[in-house]
Structure formats: C-alpha cells, structure tokens
Write a protein that holds these residues in place. Structure first.
Motif, short mmCIF file in Angstrom:
data_model
loop_
_atom_site.label_atom_id
_atom_site.label_comp_id
_atom_site.label_asym_id
_atom_site.label_seq_id
_atom_site.Cartn_x
_atom_site.Cartn_y
_atom_site.Cartn_z
N ARG A 41 51.18 37.22 61.41
CA ARG A 41 52.41 37.31 60.60
C ARG A 41 53.12 38.64 60.85
O ARG A 41 54.34 38.71 60.83
CB ARG A 41 52.02 37.18 59.12
CG ARG A 41 53.14 36.74 58.26
CD ARG A 41 53.03 35.24 57.93
NE ARG A 41 54.29 34.70 57.53
CZ ARG A 41 54.75 33.49 57.86
NH1 ARG A 41 54.04 32.68 58.62
NH2 ARG A 41 55.89 33.08 57.45
N SER A 164 45.23 27.74 55.06
CA SER A 164 45.64 27.37 56.43
C SER A 164 46.09 28.57 57.24
O SER A 164 46.27 28.47 58.45
CB SER A 164 46.79 26.37 56.37
OG SER A 164 47.99 27.01 55.97
N GLY A 166 45.97 32.19 59.24
CA GLY A 166 44.94 32.73 60.11
C GLY A 166 43.85 33.40 59.28
O GLY A 166 42.65 33.15 59.48
N VAL A 167 44.26 34.22 58.32
CA VAL A 167 43.28 34.92 57.47
C VAL A 167 42.47 33.92 56.65
O VAL A 167 41.25 34.05 56.51
CB VAL A 167 43.98 35.93 56.54
CG1 VAL A 167 42.98 36.54 55.56
CG2 VAL A 167 44.67 37.03 57.34
N THR A 187 45.38 25.03 49.58
CA THR A 187 46.43 24.92 50.59
C THR A 187 47.52 23.95 50.11
O THR A 187 47.51 23.56 48.94
CB THR A 187 45.82 24.55 51.97
OG1 THR A 187 46.84 24.64 52.95
CG2 THR A 187 45.21 23.15 51.96
N SER A 188 48.42 23.57 51.01
CA SER A 188 49.67 22.95 50.55
C SER A 188 49.94 21.53 51.00
O SER A 188 50.89 20.91 50.52
CB SER A 188 50.85 23.82 51.00
OG SER A 188 50.83 23.96 52.42
N LYS A 192 46.49 19.86 56.00
CA LYS A 192 45.83 21.17 55.96
C LYS A 192 44.55 21.09 55.12
O LYS A 192 43.54 21.73 55.43
CB LYS A 192 46.77 22.22 55.37
CG LYS A 192 47.95 22.61 56.29
CD LYS A 192 48.84 23.64 55.58
CE LYS A 192 49.93 24.18 56.48
NZ LYS A 192 50.72 25.24 55.82
N CYS A 253 44.83 41.03 50.82
CA CYS A 253 45.11 41.59 52.15
C CYS A 253 46.52 41.29 52.60
O CYS A 253 46.92 41.72 53.69
CB CYS A 253 44.09 41.11 53.18
SG CYS A 253 44.29 39.39 53.62
N THR A 256 52.46 37.68 51.69
CA THR A 256 53.41 36.77 52.34
C THR A 256 54.45 36.25 51.35
O THR A 256 55.63 36.15 51.67
CB THR A 256 52.66 35.55 52.94
OG1 THR A 256 51.45 35.98 53.54
CG2 THR A 256 53.52 34.84 53.97
N MET A 280 42.82 45.68 57.68
CA MET A 280 42.10 45.58 58.94
C MET A 280 40.65 46.04 58.80
O MET A 280 40.02 45.76 57.80
CB MET A 280 42.84 46.37 60.04
CG MET A 280 44.21 45.79 60.37
SD MET A 280 44.16 44.10 61.00
CE MET A 280 43.52 44.35 62.65
N HIS A 323 51.25 25.32 60.63
CA HIS A 323 50.05 25.46 61.44
C HIS A 323 48.79 25.56 60.55
O HIS A 323 48.88 25.87 59.36
CB HIS A 323 50.15 26.70 62.35
CG HIS A 323 50.40 27.98 61.61
ND1 HIS A 323 51.62 28.31 61.06
CD2 HIS A 323 49.58 29.02 61.32
CE1 HIS A 323 51.54 29.49 60.48
NE2 HIS A 323 50.30 29.95 60.61
N1 LIG Z 1 45.65 43.61 55.29
C1 LIG Z 1 45.31 43.19 56.50
O1 LIG Z 1 44.45 43.74 57.17
C2 LIG Z 1 45.97 41.95 57.05
C3 LIG Z 1 45.56 41.41 58.27
C4 LIG Z 1 46.12 40.20 58.70
C5 LIG Z 1 47.12 39.60 57.94
N2 LIG Z 1 47.53 40.19 56.79
C6 LIG Z 1 48.55 39.54 55.95
O2 LIG Z 1 47.97 38.32 55.48
C7 LIG Z 1 48.97 37.30 55.40
C8 LIG Z 1 48.54 36.12 56.26
O3 LIG Z 1 48.65 36.49 57.63
P1 LIG Z 1 48.43 35.39 58.77
O4 LIG Z 1 48.77 36.02 60.06
O5 LIG Z 1 47.10 34.78 58.58
O6 LIG Z 1 49.61 34.36 58.32
P2 LIG Z 1 49.99 32.92 58.69
O7 LIG Z 1 48.94 32.25 59.53
O8 LIG Z 1 51.38 32.90 59.21
O9 LIG Z 1 50.01 32.23 57.23
C9 LIG Z 1 50.90 31.21 56.94
C10 LIG Z 1 50.43 30.49 55.68
O10 LIG Z 1 50.55 31.32 54.53
C11 LIG Z 1 50.82 30.52 53.37
N3 LIG Z 1 52.03 31.02 52.71
C12 LIG Z 1 52.08 31.41 51.43
N4 LIG Z 1 53.30 31.81 51.11
C13 LIG Z 1 54.06 31.69 52.20
C14 LIG Z 1 55.43 31.95 52.47
N5 LIG Z 1 56.26 32.45 51.55
N6 LIG Z 1 55.88 31.73 53.72
C15 LIG Z 1 55.06 31.25 54.68
N7 LIG Z 1 53.75 30.99 54.46
C16 LIG Z 1 53.25 31.19 53.23
C17 LIG Z 1 50.89 29.08 53.87
O11 LIG Z 1 49.57 28.57 53.76
P3 LIG Z 1 49.17 27.30 52.86
O12 LIG Z 1 50.06 26.17 53.30
O13 LIG Z 1 47.73 27.06 53.21
O14 LIG Z 1 49.37 27.69 51.44
C18 LIG Z 1 51.25 29.27 55.34
O15 LIG Z 1 50.90 28.17 56.15
C19 LIG Z 1 50.28 37.96 55.86
O16 LIG Z 1 50.97 38.41 54.72
C20 LIG Z 1 49.81 39.14 56.69
O17 LIG Z 1 50.74 40.18 56.75
C21 LIG Z 1 46.98 41.34 56.34
#
Ligand SMILES: NC(=O)c1ccc[n+]([C@@H]2O[C@H](COP(=O)([O-])OP(=O)(O)OC[C@H]3O[C@@H](n4cnc5c(N)ncnc54)[C@H](OP(=O)(O)O)[C@@H]3O)[C@@H](O)[C@H]2O)c1
Length: 332
Positions: A41, A164, A166-167, A187-188, A192, A253, A256, A280, A323
């Motif tokens: 993300r 769903s 990545g995290v 999830t939604s 998924k 973490c 979003t 991280m 995804h």
């Molecule tokens: N702190 C850290 O170390 C760390 C590391 C990695 C990522 N992150 C953060 O963790 C989050 C997830 O990262 P990712 O790369 O795994 O993301 P991603 O795969 O793009 O996650 C997308 C999923 O998040 C959910 N979601 C909830 N609200 C949403 C919205 N307003 N818009 C789009 N999707 C939304 C949906 O899942 P459902 O349909 O299943 O509800 C969507 O399919 C991000 O905010 C990212 O910045 C933080």
C-alpha cells in the motif's frame, strides 16, 4: 537498466517504464539484480505523494518499490558474494525512523537496486523469487504484532481485520502456523472469505453481510478475543476494541481507512488491555520469517503477477482492493 519510475506524484498513469542509469552502490551497499518485486500500500501512497511521502522536486525521476528478491551482482566489501540469492528488508531505519526503500531512496521497480548490505537475507532455492519478495513488508509487522509485542499463545484467539490485505494474509498464517492459535478473519466479500478459510483461518466474518460483534461473541462463547491485528485503522477500531477479552492486546500497523478513532479509556483499565503500534521489523526478524517460509511453515498468498513494464496495471488492481494477498512485479 529498465525501471518503472514517476516524474511527478499522481494516479497510476504517472508510472512510466523507461531506461534509467544503473544505481551506483554507496559505501555499505550491495547491488542486487531484481527478479521480483512486491507491491505494498505504501507504493500507492508514495506514487500519489500522500501520507507523509511527498518528494521534493530534486528527487524526480523516482523509482518506487520496497520489497524485492534477486541476486547480488556487486557485493562490495560486504562479505556477501556475487550470485547469492537474497531478499531485501526495505526498512532503512534503526527502529525509530520510518525510512523505507522506494520512498526515502530509489527502490526496487527496476532491474537493479542498491541496498544496504545489512538489509539483505539469503534465500535458498526452496523459495521462488516471487515468494521471497512477497514476505518482508507484510510478515514483519504481522510477526511483530502477533509474536514480538502481542506474545500470543496457542490457547488464545486472534481477530484479523482486513484479512485480504497483504498484512492480513500474513497475520492469518503467523497466528495459525507459527503460534498455533485460533484465528477469526474479517473481510468484505464471499470470495475473500473463502480464500481466508483456505489459508487457514478457523472462522471468517464477512462484515458486509454479518454483524461482527454478534459473530465474535457466538464464536468465542461471549468471552471475546485475546489479540486484534489491525491494518485498517478507523474502519473497525471501536467495534474490535470492545471485543477484547480481559488482558487483551490490540496491535495497529496501518490506517488504510483513516487515522482517528474514539478510545474508551474505561475499557482500557477495567479489562487491563494493551494498545500498541508496530512499524516493520529488523533484518534478523526477517531472517526468521524467511526460515519459516523455507521450511514450508508459512507461504505468501500471491494473488497476481505483472511484468515490471505493467506496474500501472498492478497499481490499478491494488487500488480496486479486490485482491487477496500480494501483487507481484516480475523482472526478466
Ligand atoms: N506498520 C507497518 O509496518 C506496515 C507494514 C505494511 C503495511 N502497513 C499498512 O497496513 C495496511 C495494509 O497494507 P497492505 O499493503 O497489506 O494493503 P492492501 O493489500 O492494499 O490492503 C487492501 C485491503 O485493505 C482493506 N481495506 C480497509 N479499508 C480500506 C480502504 N479504505 N481502501 C482500500 N482497502 C481497504 C480491504 O480488505 P478487506 O476487503 O479484507 O476488508 C482491502 O482489500 C496499509 O495501511 C499499510 O500502509 C503497515
């Protein structure tokens, strides 16, 4: 070398596949020939220049991308050797900063990337480059919440939000396969939900069709959950926090869905709860995660692959949020 770059912040149309100068490794760096990169993300945020990622004009053209796996081509004085298969920890900080490869220095959407030698972890042939590239940025925070900070035990129950993402897909596996605890995934969509069960979740809640509070109470016989893994922030905070059992822990973490929530402080002390955030993780922690993947304990959920030149399509797909797990860029 070929790379996918941005000349300015914007929507996915700013991603351009073009010839760029090879990176010049600095002291302490190794040069890696990238075979696969994984989207996160953060890549979308950096492309758009939002959430603290805005680049100054002198940083363009900029190469996005943190997660990657490939072969070392120039080991410098690092002690690694040319030809070694490696995966990169894109976290560039010391545990206090938020510096990331692809945001704070040129990244991995390229045939070559220069990274600190201290950030590479060797990978055996038992993992493909794509599998290795899919590990760091999702398994490090998932592992940090569940194992390092959450200290989850096998008799406990976790609630994984945004299952769903990545995290989320990483968290399901850390809970089930590394800790052996019970996992409720949230999830939604029905598709998924099926994928979360196939990945190992014991129960799944489709929040678009079901009441999360009622379902968690049914599943846990009214007790609640011991740990919440939350990558989405504002979306479900109040609901999920209220579902914590006594001595429950809530790990955040990501945000979003938004930064701001209402925190019921009475619950915090009455139930002796803990609320914490992670960012991280360390390269030794990544080594443990790679080891678990090599032993087949965990496996990244790969949703789709696109060639590097089609990074725009990959970004558009991630923005649609349809995804389940990781979207990979392959580099020939
Ligand atoms: N702190 C850290 O170390 C760390 C590391 C990695 C990522 N992150 C953060 O963790 C989050 C997830 O990262 P990712 O790369 O795994 O993301 P991603 O795969 O793009 O996650 C997308 C999923 O998040 C959910 N979601 C909830 N609200 C949403 C919205 N307003 N818009 C789009 N999707 C939304 C949906 O899942 P459902 O349909 O299943 O509800 C969507 O399919 C991000 O905010 C990212 O910045 C933080």
């Amino acid at each position: 070398m070929k790379a996918t770059i941005i000349q300015r912040h914007g929507d996915p149309s700013v991603l351009t596949f073009m010839e760029m100068p090879d990176p010049v490794p600095q002291v302490g760096d190794v040069l890696v020939r990238v075979r696969a990169a994984a989207l996160n993300r953060l890549d979308l945020y950096t492309r758009a220049g939002i959430r603290g990622t805005r680049l100054t004009a002198d940083r363009f053209p900029h190469i996005l991308g943190g997660d990657c796996a490939g072969d070392i081509v120039d080991a410098g004085a690092s002690g690694w050797r040319a030809g070694q298969r490696v995966v990169v920890n894109p976290y560039l900080g010391d545990g206090t900063s938020l510096a990331m490869l692809g945001t704070n220095r040129p990244g991995s959407y390229a045939e070559l990337v220069a990274v600190p030698a201290a950030n590479v972890v060797p990978v055996s042939d038992s993992l493909s480059y794509e599998q290795a590239a899919a590990l760091p940025t999702v398994f490090l925070p998932a592992h940090a919440i569940v194992v390092r900070e959450g200290r989850m035990s096998s008799s406990e129950t976790a609630l994984v939000l945004s299952a769903s993402s990545g995290v989320g897909t990483a968290a399901i596996q850390v809970v089930k396969r590394l800790v052996g605890a019970k996992c409720i995934a949230v999830t939604s969509t029905p598709a998924k939900a099926d994928a979360a069960l196939a990945l190992g979740a014991d129960h799944v809640i489709n929040y678009a069709a079901e009441d999360m509070t009622q379902r968690v109470k049914e599943i846990t016989k009214g007790r609640g959950v011991d740990l919440v893994i939350d990558p989405s922030g504002a979306q479900f905070f109040e609901t999920a926090y209220a579902l914590l059992a006594p001595h429950g822990r809530y790990g955040v973490c990501g945000v979003t869905a938004g930064y701001e929530v209402t925190l019921h402080l009475g619950l915090l002390f009455a139930k002796r709860l803990s609320l914490f955030g992670v960012f991280m993780g360390s390269t030794p922690e990544l080594r443990d995660i790679v080891g678990a993947a090599e032993r087949g304990l965990i496996r990244p959920a790969i949703h789709a692959r696109h060639p590097l030149r089609d990074a725009r399509l990959a970004h558009e797909a991630m923005e649609r949020a349809e995804h389940f797990g990781k979207i990979i860029l392959t580099v020939d």
